[in-house]
Design an enzyme around this catalytic site. Sequence first.
Site, PDB file in Angstrom:
ATOM      1  N   HIS A   1      -3.318  -9.175 -46.778  1.00 28.08           N
ATOM      2  CA  HIS A   1      -2.214 -10.129 -46.939  1.00 28.08           C
ATOM      3  C   HIS A   1      -1.077  -9.749 -45.993  1.00 28.08           C
ATOM      4  CE1 HIS A   1      -3.858 -10.637 -51.220  1.00 28.08           C
ATOM      5  NE2 HIS A   1      -4.039 -11.785 -50.620  1.00 28.08           N
TER       6      HIS A   1
ATOM      7  N   HIS B   1      -9.144 -14.406 -47.944  1.00 26.34           N
ATOM      8  CA  HIS B   1      -7.702 -14.241 -48.202  1.00 26.34           C
ATOM      9  C   HIS B   1      -7.040 -13.740 -46.914  1.00 26.34           C
ATOM     10  CE1 HIS B   1      -7.223 -14.520 -52.711  1.00 26.34           C
ATOM     11  NE2 HIS B   1      -8.511 -14.720 -52.541  1.00 26.34           N
TER      12      HIS B   1
ATOM     13  N   ASP C   1      -3.358 -17.856 -58.085  1.00 28.23           N
ATOM     14  CA  ASP C   1      -3.764 -16.905 -57.042  1.00 28.23           C
ATOM     15  C   ASP C   1      -3.663 -15.483 -57.596  1.00 28.23           C
ATOM     16  OD1 ASP C   1      -4.476 -16.094 -54.469  1.00 28.23           O
ATOM     17  OD2 ASP C   1      -2.393 -16.015 -53.786  1.00 28.23           O
TER      18      ASP C   1
ATOM     19  N   ASP D   1      -8.482 -11.961 -60.699  1.00 28.48           N
ATOM     20  CA  ASP D   1      -8.680 -10.849 -59.772  1.00 28.48           C
ATOM     21  C   ASP D   1      -8.878  -9.558 -60.559  1.00 28.48           C
ATOM     22  OD1 ASP D   1      -8.626  -8.855 -57.935  1.00 28.48           O
ATOM     23  OD2 ASP D   1      -6.712  -9.400 -57.012  1.00 28.48           O
TER      24      ASP D   1
HETATM   25  P1  13P Z   1      -1.344 -14.382 -46.242  1.00 22.86           P
HETATM   26  O1  13P Z   1      -0.010 -14.230 -46.928  1.00 22.86           O
HETATM   27  O2  13P Z   1      -1.677 -13.211 -45.401  1.00 22.86           O
HETATM   28  O3  13P Z   1      -1.468 -15.671 -45.538  1.00 22.86           O
HETATM   29  O4  13P Z   1      -2.442 -14.357 -47.411  1.00 22.86           O
HETATM   30  C1  13P Z   1      -2.452 -15.383 -48.380  1.00 22.86           C
HETATM   31  C2  13P Z   1      -3.423 -15.093 -49.464  1.00 22.86           C
HETATM   32  O5  13P Z   1      -4.467 -14.516 -49.259  1.00 22.86           O
HETATM   33  C3  13P Z   1      -3.098 -15.577 -50.815  1.00 22.86           C
HETATM   34  O6  13P Z   1      -3.958 -15.062 -51.771  1.00 22.86           O
END
Ligand code: 13P
Length: 287
Positions: free
Chosen positions: A177, A207, A84, A105
């Site tokens: 996030h 995301h 990620d 990214d």
């Molecule tokens: P959240 O922590 O807001 O659920 O986002 C997760 C995310 O986008 C991981 O890349």
Amino acid sequence: MLVSAKEMLTKAKEGKYAVGQFNINNLEWTKAVLITAQENNSPVILGVSEGAGKYMGGYDTIVGMVKGMIKDLKITVPVALHLDHGSYDGAKKVIEAGFSSVMFDGSHYPIDENIEKTKEIVSLAHAKGISVEAEVGSIGGEEDGVVGKGEVADPKECKLIANLGVDMLAAGIGNIHGKYPENWAGLAFDALEEIQKLTGTLPLVLHGGTGIPEEMVKKSISLGVSKINVNTECQVVFAAATRKYIEEGKDLKGKGFDPRKLLAPGFEAIKQTVKEKMELFGSVNKA
Ligand code: 13P
């Protein structure tokens, strides 16, 4: 089965549902997500941030744990192990370590540099059958020390990145996030529509799945989102369930201090959240 995310996302895009990416932090998290995917006959993506990767000991440890668990727990639904928000170096490392999917990214680079580096990661990953996610327009908020200011992506730049042969694209549409602030303006659906028009059949990634109202999640899926990332929500429910156990003094009764007992309520809470998300995203019985 550990697989690339390409096929599951192509099917999701065609079938107008989304596959959940659930970020993992340790063995309990991994087991909870895998068992829930199997129980719901749903494909699933295990997300690993670079910080969580370091926390768990390193990428080789994670590959060993996930592959072992898939075998021992007889998980037959498609599972992708995905980096990620990978940096350029991090992406190269997981390709070597045996991840089946990677996000590079490059959204914080100027677009030309993002294109150059994404192209290189695509060629390294595809040579090994590993799927690639790229990003345009940074996702707001903070995740594991990575701070994005939350831009809405330029659809033309999305098209340029899509043309590189990436398997999925994260395009910022006002999502962030972590928890959404009270005054959040909501998702920029007009931008999403424009991006979808220009990128066609390419699966789009949303995301910041924690705290997006259900109607917005459904609308984004109808407009081409095929992968939704959830991290914070599992952390919040795990912490709340663990807090309750301790506040009720259960760790002090009998052998309540046993980690297998202490962590059980949090484990069940993650399972419940993952199940609810799979139902909302429409991935149940799509394995
Ligand atoms: P959240 O922590 O807001 O659920 O986002 C997760 C995310 O986008 C991981 O890349």
